[in-house]
Design an enzyme around this catalytic site. Structure first.
Site, PDB file in Angstrom:
ATOM      1  CG  ASN A   7       0.234   7.261 -12.189  1.00  0.00           C
ATOM      2  OD1 ASN A   7      -0.053   6.105 -11.871  1.00  0.00           O
ATOM      3  ND2 ASN A   7       1.366   7.819 -11.818  1.00  0.00           N
ATOM      4  CG  ASP A   9       1.831   4.184 -10.688  1.00  0.00           C
ATOM      5  OD1 ASP A   9       2.082   3.719 -11.806  1.00  0.00           O
ATOM      6  OD2 ASP A   9       2.525   5.066 -10.132  1.00  0.00           O
ATOM      7  CG  HIS A  10      -2.615   4.351  -6.833  1.00  0.00           C
ATOM      8  ND1 HIS A  10      -1.652   3.747  -6.062  1.00  0.00           N
ATOM      9  CD2 HIS A  10      -2.302   5.669  -6.865  1.00  0.00           C
ATOM     10  CE1 HIS A  10      -0.790   4.665  -5.630  1.00  0.00           C
ATOM     11  NE2 HIS A  10      -1.164   5.834  -6.102  1.00  0.00           N
ATOM     12  CG  HIS A  43       6.863   5.678  -9.948  1.00  0.00           C
ATOM     13  ND1 HIS A  43       6.814   6.506  -8.855  1.00  0.00           N
ATOM     14  CD2 HIS A  43       8.148   5.274 -10.051  1.00  0.00           C
ATOM     15  CE1 HIS A  43       8.034   6.604  -8.333  1.00  0.00           C
ATOM     16  NE2 HIS A  43       8.850   5.852  -9.024  1.00  0.00           N
ATOM     17  NE  ARG A  45       6.566   4.359  -5.504  1.00  0.00           N
ATOM     18  CZ  ARG A  45       7.286   5.224  -4.793  1.00  0.00           C
ATOM     19  NH1 ARG A  45       8.427   4.858  -4.258  1.00  0.00           N
ATOM     20  NH2 ARG A  45       6.859   6.446  -4.599  1.00  0.00           N
ATOM     21  NE  ARG A  49       5.856   1.320  -2.779  1.00  0.00           N
ATOM     22  CZ  ARG A  49       6.054   2.460  -2.111  1.00  0.00           C
ATOM     23  NH1 ARG A  49       5.080   3.331  -1.981  1.00  0.00           N
ATOM     24  NH2 ARG A  49       7.223   2.726  -1.566  1.00  0.00           N
ATOM     25  CG  HIS A  50       2.387   0.748  -7.685  1.00  0.00           C
ATOM     26  ND1 HIS A  50       3.335   1.070  -8.615  1.00  0.00           N
ATOM     27  CD2 HIS A  50       2.314   1.811  -6.828  1.00  0.00           C
ATOM     28  CE1 HIS A  50       3.822   2.262  -8.338  1.00  0.00           C
ATOM     29  NE2 HIS A  50       3.240   2.745  -7.255  1.00  0.00           N
ATOM     30  CD  GLU A  70       5.347   9.288 -12.331  1.00  0.00           C
ATOM     31  OE1 GLU A  70       5.404   8.657 -11.258  1.00  0.00           O
ATOM     32  OE2 GLU A  70       4.441  10.079 -12.590  1.00  0.00           O
ATOM     33  CB  THR A 100       2.841   9.117  -2.995  1.00  0.00           C
ATOM     34  OG1 THR A 100       2.852   9.579  -4.343  1.00  0.00           O
ATOM     35  CG2 THR A 100       2.613  10.316  -2.074  1.00  0.00           C
ATOM     36  CB  THR A 101       6.880  11.010  -5.791  1.00  0.00           C
ATOM     37  OG1 THR A 101       6.627   9.869  -6.603  1.00  0.00           O
ATOM     38  CG2 THR A 101       8.218  11.612  -6.142  1.00  0.00           C
ATOM     39  CD  GLU A 151       5.079  15.284 -13.377  1.00  0.00           C
ATOM     40  OE1 GLU A 151       5.488  14.391 -14.143  1.00  0.00           O
ATOM     41  OE2 GLU A 151       4.331  15.055 -12.405  1.00  0.00           O
ATOM     42  CG  HIS A 191       2.637  14.289  -6.383  1.00  0.00           C
ATOM     43  ND1 HIS A 191       2.233  14.336  -5.075  1.00  0.00           N
ATOM     44  CD2 HIS A 191       3.145  13.042  -6.579  1.00  0.00           C
ATOM     45  CE1 HIS A 191       2.514  13.182  -4.496  1.00  0.00           C
ATOM     46  NE2 HIS A 191       3.058  12.371  -5.387  1.00  0.00           N
ATOM     47  N   GLY A 192      -0.955  15.092  -6.699  1.00  0.00           N
ATOM     48  CA  GLY A 192      -2.016  15.566  -5.805  1.00  0.00           C
ATOM     49  C   GLY A 192      -3.154  16.284  -6.518  1.00  0.00           C
ATOM     50  N   GLY A 213      -3.157  10.476 -11.179  1.00  0.00           N
ATOM     51  CA  GLY A 213      -3.355   9.070 -10.862  1.00  0.00           C
ATOM     52  C   GLY A 213      -4.399   8.818  -9.796  1.00  0.00           C
TER      53      GLY A 213
END
Ligand code: PXP
Length: 239
Positions: A7, A9-10, A43, A45, A49-50, A70, A100-101, A151, A191-192, A213
């Site tokens: 991922n 995104d960041h 993702h 959004r 934002r990203h 996503e 985050t989600t 997922e 996630h995480g 990510g």
């Protein structure tokens, strides 16, 4: 071996911190693929934002490995998915104020909306995954929605501080992955997840792909994108 979808995104978060033109998520994605990643996730959004629509367009054009988008289940996002045709859409809950989600989809409350969204995406032959919490009710209800994948949200496992809690969360993920497979669903997870907690996940036979990510981008800042991805791939190999 579990597939790795990176991922990016960041990478865009860093770009947006200065409203600059770089770093470019597409370049990071290219490096991830060179390093051996099996796919790329973004993702898009509602607040952009990203990742922006333009990133999605470039990723679709230049990345030849599977692209996982996503997104929230709404008409605007369905139109964008139809336009860019990612290989997989992962439907996620989205709140404007969240960092985050937060948690998986409420597949009961949103059954009709999800069903309608899945029907529309299917018309474009896009595969669908539902991001859900690892509980048996959510897994069963997802199978009624005839999604291709679920997922499983690994957040409770990733956040568990005590060994005993981490173990019980991992065992729960194992059970839910098996249940999902028994219902004929493909199983992804994410996630995480990071370089420490990924090892537990590799012991779950039914998990086909993880989406990671933050941990990879954070590591990439220190050692470079290719090395950060290669390190994660090494850990995924150790089964
Ligand atoms: N899976 C889903 C559904 C997500 O929303 C995210 C965060 O964008 C991830 C996986 C990746 O999470 P992380 O950045 O913690 O690796």
């Amino acid at each position: 071996m579990i597939r790795l979808s990176v991922n990016v995104d960041h990478v865009a978060t860093l770009r947006e911190a200065r409203l600059a033109l770089y770093p470019d998520p597409k370049e990071a994605a290219q490096m991830a693929i060179i390093a051996g990643a099996d796919g790329i996730t973004v993702h898009l959004r509602g607040d952009r934002r990203h990742i922006k629509e333009n990133d999605l367009e470039l990723l679709k054009k230049f990345i030849k490995k599977p692209l996982n988008l996503e997104m929230a289940a709404n008409q605007q996002m369905v139109s964008l998915a139809k336009k860019y045709k990612p290989n997989l859409v992962t439907l996620v809950p989205e709140k404007p104020e969240e960092i985050t989600t937060e948690g998986g989809l409420d597949v009961f409350k949103n059954f009709d909306l999800l069903s309608d969204t899945i029907t529309k995406l299917r018309e474009e032959k896009i595969k669908i995954s539902l991001f859900i919490n690892p509980d048996s009710d959510s897994v069963k209800k997802s199978s009624e929605l005839k999604t291709d994948f679920v997922e499983l949200n690994t957040d409770s496992y990733a956040e568990a501080e005590e060994e005993k809690k981490r173990f019980s969360e991992l065992e729960n993920l194992r059970k839910m992955a098996k249940l999902a497979r028994d219902f004929g669903l493909g199983v992804n997870a994410g996630h995480g997840l990071n370089y420490q907690n990924i090892t537990g996940i590799t012991t779950i036979e039914q998990i086909e792909e993880v989406s990671i990510g933050h941990a990879i981008v954070a590591r990439a800042v220190l050692v470079g994108f290719e090395k950060a991805v290669k390190e994660m791939l090494e850990l995924l190999k150790k089964v």
